[in-house]
Structures are given as structure tokens and as C-alpha cells.
Design an enzyme around this catalytic site. Structure first.
Site, PDB file in Angstrom:
ATOM      1  N   GLU A 114     -41.956  51.170  17.879  1.00 27.90           N
ATOM      2  CA  GLU A 114     -42.734  52.708  18.110  1.00 27.90           C
ATOM      3  C   GLU A 114     -43.149  52.484  19.650  1.00 27.90           C
ATOM      4  OE1 GLU A 114     -44.328  55.265  14.995  1.00 27.90           O
ATOM      5  OE2 GLU A 114     -45.884  55.282  16.079  1.00 27.90           O
ATOM      6  N   GLY A 148     -52.051  56.170  18.445  1.00 23.51           N
ATOM      7  CA  GLY A 148     -52.076  56.146  16.249  1.00 23.51           C
ATOM      8  C   GLY A 148     -51.576  54.538  16.505  1.00 23.51           C
ATOM      9  N   ARG A 149     -50.198  54.337  16.934  1.00 25.73           N
ATOM     10  CA  ARG A 149     -50.081  52.640  17.144  1.00 25.73           C
ATOM     11  C   ARG A 149     -51.153  51.889  17.731  1.00 25.73           C
ATOM     12  NH1 ARG A 149     -46.470  54.917  19.090  1.00 25.73           N
ATOM     13  NH2 ARG A 149     -46.027  54.990  21.683  1.00 25.73           N
TER      14      ARG A 149
HETATM   15  O1  F6P Z   1     -45.201  59.510  13.011  1.00 20.27           O
HETATM   16  C1  F6P Z   1     -44.980  58.666  13.924  1.00 20.27           C
HETATM   17  C2  F6P Z   1     -46.236  58.775  13.798  1.00 20.27           C
HETATM   18  O2  F6P Z   1     -46.600  59.608  14.100  1.00 20.27           O
HETATM   19  C3  F6P Z   1     -47.190  57.612  14.307  1.00 20.27           C
HETATM   20  O3  F6P Z   1     -47.047  57.077  15.524  1.00 20.27           O
HETATM   21  C4  F6P Z   1     -48.442  57.958  13.759  1.00 20.27           C
HETATM   22  O4  F6P Z   1     -49.127  56.218  13.557  1.00 20.27           O
HETATM   23  C5  F6P Z   1     -48.656  58.171  12.468  1.00 20.27           C
HETATM   24  O5  F6P Z   1     -47.370  58.874  12.665  1.00 20.27           O
HETATM   25  C6  F6P Z   1     -49.263  58.529  11.785  1.00 20.27           C
HETATM   26  O6  F6P Z   1     -49.937  60.085  12.392  1.00 20.27           O
HETATM   27  P1  F6P Z   1     -51.075  60.630  12.543  1.00 20.27           P
HETATM   28  O7  F6P Z   1     -52.382  59.354  12.675  1.00 20.27           O
HETATM   29  O8  F6P Z   1     -51.674  61.406  13.392  1.00 20.27           O
HETATM   30  O9  F6P Z   1     -51.237  61.234  10.727  1.00 20.27           O
END
Ligand code: F6P
Length: 540
Positions: A352, A266-267
Site C-alpha cells: 500500500e 493508517g498502516r
Molecule cells: O482502504 C485502505 C485504507 O484506507 C487503509 O489505508 C487503512 O489502513 C484502512 O483502509 C482502514 O481505514 P480506517 O482506519 O480509516 O478505517
């Protein structure tokens, strides 16, 4: 000679600790005379960025010891494993292949042995075609009008990266109004929608998992907003999903989705369809420039020897500060309004990724891992928390991101001269004798000078790094963000932690669901602790 019975990495950490004990108090400024090669040794150019780590607290010997630590931790081997698409995210059994997303078309990356580059190229081409159609007004909304605004809904990695990119490069997008909604507080959505016309607004819902509470709630709200104003036929043209779970997005009601794979963290996802909103608003060529800048940093990271490798040196400076010298925070100050979101982006990227308490094998870490990362753009931060950085008892290493020309073509010397001055002031400080003499010179009597001199003393010897770019361009922004990604990876390798999972955010999510159940039931359950039960009763 006694032979060590420790492993090479334990030996390297022992040498690191010994170097810290020996050199930790050395005056940075004295090191330039002690080592005439210091500036050349501790500066490096990579992918359009110039990095100066010579104002860090290391001596020449300690610098070498840090490099030995990187070698002993097998940074080179782990780096190869990353680019080879091995399962370096061990707790989730996944490859980590964001470099594949920004590699030149026709590359040949593999994730866990599966060829992925042709799929990456195909999604990129789809995005570009869709973006061009929206920009040209041939892809229209339900009533046939062209889109003039985009609402990007997402949180965490599905928000911060595209936001940094948009803020940095938005002068290149005069035609489209792009707004971001992350917070589940309805006020965020209300503010984003203010002044927008549903007929000309495209909503892009971005969620890797498509299960994130905040994003789904905001997506529902946006859908209701569209539905209240548009004919049913064609509403789906306003509602696009970006996800690694296309089935869930479809079930949610996104007729059209752009996908990415689970090997995109995600990051680390801004290089994927997660940035579709930016691709549309800025144009595919600008996005290609961003990818090219990041790819240039990938090439540098993959090929440069460790002692000339920008992400490696950045990582070592951080580890030296955190683990060698006991400095558990770092501030980042981008001296460019365009890069004002960088500290928020880095908070997620670094904290994170590396806010971890166990090694890859599950055993507890015995050293500090990620520091607290915080910051504000310069010069704003100078007028807020820099007091503490100059005179507080804790040493907080600083990082200055300096842009020569932030606006049009004018070299913004008032801006960057402040950044240079901060780095200098932190390193040089001011002795009590100097402060005293200045007070006397400015007309104070001796008693007054005696009283005030200690207040006007700066201890100095405080470290900083400077990262310099000529201008904020797609290429330099791409290189900068990729630099930080690889730096974060190298730190994780040396700390022997998994930088690519984030189990620490799960517990709060589960408990929030349980609390919402209590809210629905009308009051706290017996399972709640007295403090939380009291707060819930007050809020319900
Ligand atoms: O809660 C943390 C997280 O899982 C992050 O790692 C991620 O970037 C964010 O939430 C958003 O997640 P998603 O793209 O699955 O909605």
C-alpha cells in the site's frame, strides 16, 4: 574525461544499471572468498536485531553502488525531513510522524511546525489509565461486571498492526480474551462473538477516518449484539472509538474516544491508540516495551551511517533485486509461530505504501516499484510454495526472520536450523553432476540417474536475508516492525514516490457503492459493463 550531463540521481541509476549488468550473474557464494570483509560489511546489529545481508546477490562493488544510489537520492535529507515533521506526504499535505508516537515521554516532535509530543504523551497516559482500570475491574460494564473480553473492530492498518502485536505477545496476557473482526462477511463477527458474554465484553471500534464501510457495518452489528443483552443505561461503557475523526465517532455513538492525528498513516498507526485493545490486554508496561523497541530502531535509523544502517541496507537489497535484477516478488518467512501475521502486515505496509506508478511530481515512474510481498511462517511455507523458490525459473528473494528461543527459554534449534538450511540451499544449490552422483550412490543405475538428475538439480545462487532475534519480546517486536517501516520509507525515497498516500484503493470503494445502488434497485444499471452486469444478475 567526459562530464555527465545527467543529474546526480540519474548518474547513480546509470551506475546501478551498469553494476547490475556487470555483476548480476555473479555467484553469491564466491563473493565470500573474493571479499574477506563481506560478512562484516553486510551484517549489522540494531535495536536487538542482527541482520545478515551477505547472502544477497550483490558483489562488494555493487553494494557500494547501491549505497551511492541512496546518497544520490538524498536518503539522509529525506530522513531528516521525516523526523522534522515536514509535509513529506505531499499529495495530502501531511507530516508523517509515527516516530513521535513511540518517542520517550517528554520528547519534542513537531508536525508541520506544531508541537505534538505533549498531546501524544497525554493520550498515552489516558490509554494507560483506562487500560489499568479495565484490567483492575474498576472500569466495568453496564451491569457492574468486569470486562474479560475485548472485540477489536477495524480493517487494514486499523487491524493488522495490533493483530501482529497480539499474536506475538499474547502469552504475556493470560487474563483477557482479545478477538479481532475485520471482514464485512458476518461470519467473521459471528465467530468472534462465539462464547462471549455481552456483560463482560468491551467493543473497540478502530477507524482512522470513521467512514470505512466494513468497520462501520461491523460496529453496527456489535452494537446491536450489546443492545440485545444489556440495560440501556451503561451500554456506552462497552463501546469505545479510536479514530482521527472524533466527531464522527461521537456521531456514530461512541461515548468515549481515544484520538490520534492525521499525521499518523493508517498502516503506521499501531503505535497510537489504534492498539488500545493490546494496551488493555497486554498491559501498558508491555506496550511501553513495544514503543521502546521501535524508538531504539528510530534512533538507529536516524543516526547510523548509511552503510551501517539496517533499514537502508534492507531497502537497498530490495531495490537491487527489483530494479537491478528484475525480481518482482519477495517472500518473507518468520520462523516463529508468534510472528505468523508478519507477512500479512508487510503486504499492507509495503504494497500500500510503495505500489505506486508515479513519482512525487506526478510523472510516471520508469522503473519497477514495490514487489509482490508474500509469505507464511516457517517451516509451514517450506511444505507449500518453497518448491517454486528453489527450482522455479523465476528468482524470488527470501527473507528469514529467525528467533533463537520462540517458546519459553528453549533454543528452538529444529525451527531455526530449518531457516539456516533454507538460506544455504538457496545460495548453494546442487549441480546436475552432484545430483547424478548422489543417485548412483543411492543405488540407481546410470539410465535412472540420467533420467532423474535434472529434476534433482537446484540452480542455487538465490538470495536471502536473515534477521535474527534472541526472543519475541515487546522490544524486539517493536524494533522489527519499525525496521520494516523505515525500510519501506527508504525505498519510497529512492523510487521518488509518495509512500504515504493510497489513492489506489479509492476507485474500488466508489464502484462498490455504485453496485450496492444497483442491488437496491433490483438489477444492473445500463452503465455496467456486460461482464459485471452478468455477475451482478447471477448474484442478486
Ligand atoms: O482502504 C485502505 C485504507 O484506507 C487503509 O489505508 C487503512 O489502513 C484502512 O483502509 C482502514 O481505514 P480506517 O482506519 O480509516 O478505517
Amino acid at each position: 574525461m567526459t562530464l555527465s550531463t545527467q543529474t546526480p540521481i540519474a548518474d547513480a541509476w546509470s551506475a546501478f544499471d551498469a553494476a547490475a549488468a556487470r555483476d548480476g550473474q555473479a555467484r553469491i557464494v564466491d563473493q565470500f572468498a573474493a571479499d574477506p570483509g563481506r560478512l562484516a560489511r553486510m551484517t549489522v546489529e540494531a535495536a536487538g536485531l542482527y541482520l545478515d545481508l551477505s547472502k544477497q546477490s550483490w558483489t562488494r562493488e555493487a553494494f557500494g553502488t547501491c549505497l551511492d544510489l541512496a546518497r544520490a537520492a538524498d536518503v539522509e535529507g529525506r530522513r531528516s525531513a521525516l523526523f522534522a515533521g515536514e509535509a513529506i506526504n505531499g499529495t495530502e499535505g501531511r507530516a508523517v510522524l509515527h516516530p513521535a508516537l513511540r518517542a520517550a515521554r517528554g520528547s519534542n516532535f513537531h508536525a508541520l511546525g506544531e508541537a505534538v509530543s505533549s498531546e501524544v504523551d497525554a493520550v498515552r497516559a489516558d490509554m494507560a489509565a483506562y487500560a489499568e482500570a479495565v484490567r483492575a475491574g474498576t472500569e466495568t460494564g453496564a451491569t457492574g461486571k468486569a470486562f474479560t473480553a475485548i472485540v477489536h473492530i477495524g480493517i487494514g492498518g486499523s487491524d493488522l498492526g495490533p493483530r501482529v502485536v497480539w499474536d506475538a505477545l499474547r502469552p504475556l496476557a493470560p487474563a483477557i480474551d482479545l478477538r479481532f473482526v475485520a471482514n464485512i462477511d458476518p461470519r467473521d463477527m459471528a465467530e468472534a462473538l462465539t462464547g462471549l458474554d455481552p456483560e463482560t465484553t468491551l467493543v473497540i471500534v478502530v477507524s482512522k477516518t470513521f467512514t470505512t464501510q466494513e468497520t462501520l457495518a461491523n460496529a453496527e452489528a456489535a452494537r446491536a449484539w450489546l443492545a440485545s443483552a444489556l440495560p440501556e443505561d451503561g451500554q456506552d461503557r462497552h463501546f469505545i472509538g479510536v479514530t482521527a475523526a472524533p466527531d464522527r465517532a461521537k456521531a456514530f455513538g461512541c461515548a468515549r474516544t481515544f484520538a490520534f492525528r492525521d499525521w499518523v498513516g493508517g498502516r503506521y498507526s499501531l503505535w497510537s491508540a489504534v492498539s488500545l485493545s493490546c494496551v488493555i490486554a497486554l498491559g501498558p508496561d508491555v506496550f511501553d516495551g513495544l514503543l521502546a523497541g521501535a524508538a531504539a530502531m528510530d534512533d538507529h535509523f536516524a543516526e547510523a551511517p548509511l552503510d551501517r544502517n539496517a533499514p537502508v541496507l534492507m531497502a537497498l537489497a530490495q531495490i537491487w533485486n527489483v530494479d537491478g535484477l528484475g525480481r518482482p516478488a519477495r517472500t518473507v518467512a518468520p520462523y516463529a509461530h508468534a510472528l505468523r501475521r508478519l507477512p500479512a502486515f508487510l503486504q499492507q505496509l509495503e504494497m500500500e505504501s510503495n505500489g505506486k506508478r508515479v513519482h512525487r511530481d506526478g510523472s510516471p515512474v520508469t522503473r519497477q516499484t514495490c514487489p509482490v510481498v508474500f509469505g507464511e511462517p516457517g517451516t509451514n511455507g517450506q511444505h507449500a510454495f518453497f518448491q517454486q523458490i528453489h527450482q522455479g525459473p523465476q528468482v524470488v528473494p527470501a527473507e528469514f526472520v529467525i528467533v533463537r528461543a520462540t517458546h519459553e527459554d528453549a533454543p528452538e534449534s529444529p525451527l531455526w536450523s530449518n531457516a539456516l538450511a533454507q538460506g544455504q540451499a538457496l545460495m548453494l544449490g546442487k549441480t546436475t553432476e552432484q545430483a547424478h552422483a548422489e543417485l548412483i550412490a543411492s543405488g540407481a543405475d546410470t539410465a535412472e540417474a540420467d533420467r532423474l538428475a535434472s529434476h534433482k538439480t537446484f540452480p542455487g545462487n538465490r538470495p536471502s536475508t536473515a534477521i535474527v532475534m534472541e526472543r519475541v519480546t515487546p522490544e524486539t517486536v517493536g524494533a522489527l516492525l519499525a525496521l520494516y517501516e523505515h525500510k519501506t520509507f527508504v525505498e519510497g525515497v529512492i523510487w521518488d514516490i509518495n509512500s504515504f498516500d493510497q489513492w489506489g484503493v479509492e476507485l474500488g470503494k466508489v464502484l462498490a457503492k455504485a453496485i450496492l445502488k444497483d442491488v437496491a434497485a433490483g438489477g444492473p444499471s445500463d452503465a455496467l459493463d456486460p461482464s459485471t452486469a452478468g455477475l451482478l444478475s447471477r448474484l442478486i
